[in-house]
Design an enzyme around this catalytic site. Structure first.
Site, short mmCIF file in Angstrom:
data_model
loop_
_atom_site.label_atom_id
_atom_site.label_comp_id
_atom_site.label_asym_id
_atom_site.label_seq_id
_atom_site.Cartn_x
_atom_site.Cartn_y
_atom_site.Cartn_z
N LYS A 118 -11.34 4.35 -7.60
CA LYS A 118 -10.78 5.58 -7.71
C LYS A 118 -10.29 6.40 -8.89
O LYS A 118 -10.27 7.46 -9.23
CB LYS A 118 -9.39 5.37 -6.79
CG LYS A 118 -8.63 5.86 -5.74
CD LYS A 118 -7.75 5.21 -4.90
CE LYS A 118 -6.86 4.64 -5.21
NZ LYS A 118 -5.64 4.59 -5.09
N ASP A 136 -8.35 6.72 -1.24
CA ASP A 136 -7.03 5.79 -0.96
C ASP A 136 -6.58 5.49 0.06
O ASP A 136 -6.89 5.53 1.21
CB ASP A 136 -5.93 6.58 -1.90
CG ASP A 136 -5.24 7.29 -1.28
OD1 ASP A 136 -5.70 8.11 -0.04
OD2 ASP A 136 -5.18 8.62 -1.63
#
Ligand code: SF4
Length: 206
Positions: A118, A136
């Site tokens: 991420k 996310d």
């Protein structure tokens, strides 16, 4: 409509309805941005933007942050939470980056302490403007409700989106999906009534 046409249509609507520039973190220097993203786990971007003003005033680059006392860094970044782990990670990450530039390659970035896919994708998309998908909790939820994916694993979601959408749209797509999750497609009670994707969404009012 096939899968690719469907996701493109969703992207076009999200693109139209979202602000032109979506900036979460203020620091644009690749090193400072990377450190800011590491600090942003489990906190708000607003707090990160406040804390990093002090942090980078004292330790503006990898060389200086690598030599910082861990207690001092902990004190500065405390408001971001999980500050002991984060302080250790950002100091170790700085040590690994002394006299090096921040890579544009995901495989290199994820070797750094405290950097997962991420965080790496944030750097690649935001700083280097290359195809990147940030998965996310909001993106995961919205893409599952839209039935673009039927999947909980973030890496598989990333790969699926990459297989459906052109590179140049990927980063903005994930950023606008994130905003859509925060503004309309809430975890508990999605606001389907006001959602501009409702005509296309298979989960509306479920
Ligand atoms: S219609 Fe409802 S479930 Fe579908 S994307 Fe919009 S808010 Fe989410």
């Amino acid at each position: 409509m096939n899968e690719k046409e469907y996701i493109l249509k969703i992207y076009q609507l999200l693109d139209e309805q979202s602000e032109k520039e979506i900036i979460f973190l203020e620091n644009r220097d690749p090193f400072q941005f990377l450190i800011s993203v590491i600090l942003s786990a489990q906190t708000t971007d607003r707090i990160v933007n406040i804390v990093t003003k002090d942090l980078f005033l004292k330790y503006p680059n990898a060389k200086t942050l690598a030599k910082a006392k861990v207690e001092d860094v902990e004190q500065i970044i405390k408001p971001t939470g999980f500050y002991k782990v984060k302080a250790k990670n950002i100091i170790n990450c700085s040590k690994a980056l002394i006299d090096k530039s921040v890579s544009e390659e995901i495989d290199e970035l994820i070797k750094l302490p405290g950097v997962g896919r991420k965080t790496a994708n944030c750097v690649i998309g935001d700083i280097y403007n290359k195809g990147a998908v940030i998965v996310d909790t909001h993106v995961k939820r919205v893409l599952n409700r839209l039935k673009i994916v039927n999947e909980k694993d973030p890496t598989k979601i990333e790969m699926k989106v990459k297989s459906l959408l052109e590179d140049k749209y990927l980063y903005r797509f994930s950023m606008t999906v994130n905003l859509h999750g925060r503004r309309y497609c809430h975890a508990r009670k999605p606001n389907c009534k006001d959602c501009y994707l409702k005509e296309l969404c298979p989960s509306k009012d479920e």
